[in-house]
Motif scaffolding. Sequence first.
Motif, mmCIF file in Angstrom:
data_model
loop_
_atom_site.group_PDB
_atom_site.id
_atom_site.type_symbol
_atom_site.label_atom_id
_atom_site.label_comp_id
_atom_site.label_asym_id
_atom_site.label_seq_id
_atom_site.Cartn_x
_atom_site.Cartn_y
_atom_site.Cartn_z
ATOM 1 N N VAL A 1 2.919 -3.190 -8.071
ATOM 2 C CA VAL A 1 3.528 -2.117 -7.270
ATOM 3 C C VAL A 1 2.831 -0.786 -7.558
ATOM 4 C CG1 VAL A 1 5.632 -0.798 -6.822
ATOM 5 C CG2 VAL A 1 5.759 -3.277 -7.197
ATOM 6 N N PRO A 2 2.067 -0.278 -6.580
ATOM 7 C CA PRO A 2 1.429 1.028 -6.779
ATOM 8 C C PRO A 2 2.453 2.158 -6.634
ATOM 9 C CG PRO A 2 0.981 0.253 -4.556
ATOM 10 C CD PRO A 2 1.810 -0.825 -5.229
ATOM 11 N N GLU B 1 12.866 -4.281 -7.663
ATOM 12 C CA GLU B 1 12.913 -5.201 -8.797
ATOM 13 C C GLU B 1 11.960 -4.743 -9.900
ATOM 14 O OE1 GLU B 1 15.151 -7.440 -9.117
ATOM 15 O OE2 GLU B 1 14.347 -8.144 -11.033
ATOM 16 N N ALA B 2 10.754 -4.305 -9.497
ATOM 17 C CA ALA B 2 9.781 -3.836 -10.492
ATOM 18 C C ALA B 2 10.328 -2.612 -11.220
ATOM 19 C CB ALA B 2 8.454 -3.493 -9.802
ATOM 20 N N LEU B 3 11.000 -1.712 -10.483
ATOM 21 C CA LEU B 3 11.575 -0.524 -11.120
ATOM 22 C C LEU B 3 12.684 -0.910 -12.088
ATOM 23 C CD1 LEU B 3 11.888 2.204 -8.352
ATOM 24 C CD2 LEU B 3 11.079 2.574 -10.684
ATOM 25 N N TYR C 1 12.389 9.329 -19.755
ATOM 26 C CA TYR C 1 11.365 8.329 -19.403
ATOM 27 C C TYR C 1 9.982 8.983 -19.384
ATOM 28 C CZ TYR C 1 14.911 4.972 -17.929
ATOM 29 O OH TYR C 1 15.954 4.098 -17.893
ATOM 30 N N ASP C 2 8.973 8.192 -19.725
ATOM 31 C CA ASP C 2 7.594 8.642 -19.593
ATOM 32 C C ASP C 2 7.072 8.133 -18.250
ATOM 33 O OD1 ASP C 2 4.755 8.575 -19.544
ATOM 34 O OD2 ASP C 2 4.689 8.780 -21.726
ATOM 35 N N ARG C 3 6.848 9.060 -17.322
ATOM 36 C CA ARG C 3 6.494 8.649 -15.960
ATOM 37 C C ARG C 3 5.228 7.793 -15.926
ATOM 38 N NH1 ARG C 3 5.402 13.083 -11.466
ATOM 39 N NH2 ARG C 3 3.671 13.591 -12.830
ATOM 40 N N ASP C 4 4.220 8.201 -16.685
ATOM 41 C CA ASP C 4 2.953 7.458 -16.630
ATOM 42 C C ASP C 4 3.149 6.021 -17.094
ATOM 43 O OD1 ASP C 4 1.798 9.678 -15.647
ATOM 44 O OD2 ASP C 4 0.900 10.329 -17.550
ATOM 45 N N GLN C 5 3.981 5.854 -18.117
ATOM 46 C CA GLN C 5 4.272 4.493 -18.599
ATOM 47 C C GLN C 5 5.001 3.681 -17.538
ATOM 48 O OE1 GLN C 5 6.521 4.471 -22.237
ATOM 49 N NE2 GLN C 5 4.710 4.835 -23.510
ATOM 50 N N VAL C 6 5.943 4.332 -16.885
ATOM 51 C CA VAL C 6 6.704 3.646 -15.830
ATOM 52 C C VAL C 6 5.755 3.222 -14.706
ATOM 53 C CG1 VAL C 6 8.460 3.972 -14.032
ATOM 54 C CG2 VAL C 6 8.879 4.828 -16.350
ATOM 55 N N MET C 7 4.882 4.140 -14.291
ATOM 56 C CA MET C 7 3.956 3.816 -13.200
ATOM 57 C C MET C 7 2.991 2.702 -13.601
ATOM 58 S SD MET C 7 3.431 7.664 -11.659
ATOM 59 C CE MET C 7 1.806 7.284 -11.101
ATOM 60 N N ALA C 8 2.542 2.730 -14.859
ATOM 61 C CA ALA C 8 1.619 1.685 -15.323
ATOM 62 C C ALA C 8 2.320 0.325 -15.350
ATOM 63 C CB ALA C 8 1.089 2.046 -16.708
ATOM 64 N N ALA C 9 3.573 0.313 -15.804
ATOM 65 C CA ALA C 9 4.313 -0.960 -15.873
ATOM 66 C C ALA C 9 4.572 -1.504 -14.468
ATOM 67 C CB ALA C 9 5.634 -0.748 -16.607
ATOM 68 N N MET C 10 4.805 -0.595 -13.512
ATOM 69 C CA MET C 10 5.011 -1.057 -12.132
ATOM 70 C C MET C 10 3.718 -1.612 -11.556
ATOM 71 S SD MET C 10 7.620 1.833 -10.804
ATOM 72 C CE MET C 10 7.346 1.481 -9.092
ATOM 73 N N GLN C 11 2.622 -0.938 -11.868
ATOM 74 C CA GLN C 11 1.321 -1.416 -11.378
ATOM 75 C C GLN C 11 1.046 -2.837 -11.882
ATOM 76 O OE1 GLN C 11 -0.962 0.441 -9.170
ATOM 77 N NE2 GLN C 11 -1.516 -1.724 -9.024
ATOM 78 N N GLU C 12 1.430 -3.103 -13.128
ATOM 79 C CA GLU C 12 1.234 -4.460 -13.675
ATOM 80 C C GLU C 12 2.010 -5.502 -12.872
ATOM 81 O OE1 GLU C 12 2.029 -4.679 -17.886
ATOM 82 O OE2 GLU C 12 0.483 -3.155 -18.275
ATOM 83 N N GLN C 13 3.090 -5.057 -12.245
ATOM 84 C CA GLN C 13 3.861 -5.981 -11.403
ATOM 85 C C GLN C 13 3.411 -5.909 -9.933
ATOM 86 O OE1 GLN C 13 8.257 -5.776 -12.679
ATOM 87 N NE2 GLN C 13 7.312 -4.056 -13.740
ATOM 88 N N SER D 1 0.854 -1.189 0.000
ATOM 89 C CA SER D 1 0.000 0.000 0.000
ATOM 90 C C SER D 1 0.890 1.240 0.000
ATOM 91 C CB SER D 1 -0.943 -0.003 1.207
ATOM 92 O OG SER D 1 -0.245 -0.339 2.376
ATOM 93 N N MET D 2 0.362 2.327 -0.551
ATOM 94 C CA MET D 2 1.137 3.573 -0.658
ATOM 95 C C MET D 2 1.473 4.123 0.725
ATOM 96 S SD MET D 2 1.985 4.369 -3.648
ATOM 97 C CE MET D 2 2.686 5.955 -3.261
ATOM 98 N N SER D 3 0.495 4.065 1.635
ATOM 99 C CA SER D 3 0.734 4.573 2.984
ATOM 100 C C SER D 3 -0.145 3.788 3.944
ATOM 101 C CB SER D 3 0.410 6.065 3.074
ATOM 102 O OG SER D 3 -0.990 6.257 2.993
ATOM 103 N N SER D 4 0.186 3.850 5.228
ATOM 104 C CA SER D 4 -0.593 3.112 6.218
ATOM 105 C C SER D 4 -0.268 3.662 7.604
ATOM 106 C CB SER D 4 -0.225 1.624 6.133
ATOM 107 O OG SER D 4 -0.770 0.920 7.218
ATOM 108 N N ALA D 5 -1.287 4.105 8.321
ATOM 109 C CA ALA D 5 -1.069 4.627 9.673
ATOM 110 C C ALA D 5 -0.747 3.470 10.606
ATOM 111 C CB ALA D 5 -2.311 5.363 10.153
ATOM 112 N N GLU D 6 0.100 3.732 11.599
ATOM 113 C CA GLU D 6 0.399 2.698 12.599
ATOM 114 C C GLU D 6 -0.485 2.951 13.821
ATOM 115 O OE1 GLU D 6 4.489 1.582 13.221
ATOM 116 O OE2 GLU D 6 4.120 1.208 15.348
ATOM 117 N N LEU D 7 -1.431 2.051 14.038
ATOM 118 C CA LEU D 7 -2.389 2.206 15.139
ATOM 119 C C LEU D 7 -2.313 0.975 16.021
ATOM 120 C CD1 LEU D 7 -5.336 3.444 12.909
ATOM 121 C CD2 LEU D 7 -3.999 4.861 14.467
ATOM 122 N N ASP D 8 -2.319 1.176 17.346
ATOM 123 C CA ASP D 8 -2.303 0.018 18.238
ATOM 124 C C ASP D 8 -3.224 0.260 19.439
ATOM 125 O OD1 ASP D 8 -0.978 1.556 20.118
ATOM 126 O OD2 ASP D 8 0.990 0.657 19.766
#
Length: 368
Positions: free
Chosen positions: A307-308, A362-364, A293-305, A6-13
């Motif tokens: 990785v958000p 690795e995805a990058l 590099y085309d950022r959107d392409q890079v992000m899309a290719a990572m998502q396919e693996q 996940s992109m971010s996550s609060a730590e709650l206990d």
Amino acid sequence: MHTTLSMSSAELDEHDIDAVMAVLASGRLALGPYMREFEEMMAAFAGVKHGVGVSSGTAALHLIVRSLDLQPGDEVLVPSFTFAASVNVLLFERLLPVFVDIEPDTFNLDPADIERKISPKTKAIMVVDVFGHPAPWDELLALAKQHNLHLIDDCCEAIGAEYKGKRIGQFGDAGAFAFYPNKQMTTGEGGIIVTDDDRIAELCRSMANQGRGQMGAWLVHERLGFNYRFNEMAAALGIAQLKRLETFMAKRAHVAGMYQAALAGVEGLRPPIVRSEVKMSWFVYVILLNEGYDRDQVMAAMQEQGVPSRGYFAPIHLQPYMKDYPSRGGDSLPITESVAQRTIALPFHNNITEGQVDQVAEALKQTL
Ligand SMILES: Cc1ncc(COP(=O)(O)O)c(C=O)c1O
């Protein structure tokens, strides 16, 4: 085996749960003792006299701007490479945003471009400690003194960061922290104004509470105000989180270190740069792709693996709504426009594992 990233996550206990439950059990849900305690803790943490809890980081910034007696049309220098709220609070008050460029290493606002864009109408600088890296405060303080400018610190992303050994939040006329769940610590929603200035603190406290005076009656409004109040559940959560902030920051620094190591051998990108005079408070982990590099392409290719990622930031001077508002300086932001096409925030929170960092690296690598 890959785990969900996940992109971010609060730590709650259980400390957080107990804290909020205690408020519910007390029956007092607003304007109570937890808010006062949180304000005092945050002021002490930031090294200032006053803390004023409010409903969001945006509300904190808005009230600071309103407390400075600026007039419609006055110019405020602000980076375009920021979150929209840094600029929007100026538009709320009919001030003129003057966009300044950023430094290519830290992405913080560039003192040289500030000097170029100061005019007789300039009254303030909206400083942003972007991604948790402190802005170049010595230069900013010198410029503010020389040109008689207010300094507003949008330190919403930089809680706990230090500049030359001093915590962020104490450098400007006032600072704003934010506690949305993607931040280093959270109150669900919430924000706080920190300042040494008695007048700013009193005005902000009154304006956050419908313009009421400190001792005044409930239906006497001394000035135009808002309902930007903090609540007791949020304050109790804030107290519990602030007690663990140093641990959260250490965990985030550890994750950043793992990324730094894992990405060292990946060609085509530059990991974040931290200047030697600062202590970074890691809000997000943002890499810069090499040109071409085309950022959107890079992000899309990572998502396919699996990785958000996010394209942090999209410059504000290019946002669709800005065409409806006057501004200045947006025609000369070469670094902002170049950098903003190539920055990518990777999944980042306290508890990312080494395996997950390797998965992202690795995805990058595959993608680039
Ligand atoms: C730089 C910056 N300024 C202002 C804000 C606004 O904070 P909030 O979302 O609590 O209104 C944020 C957080 O989202 C931010 O990152």
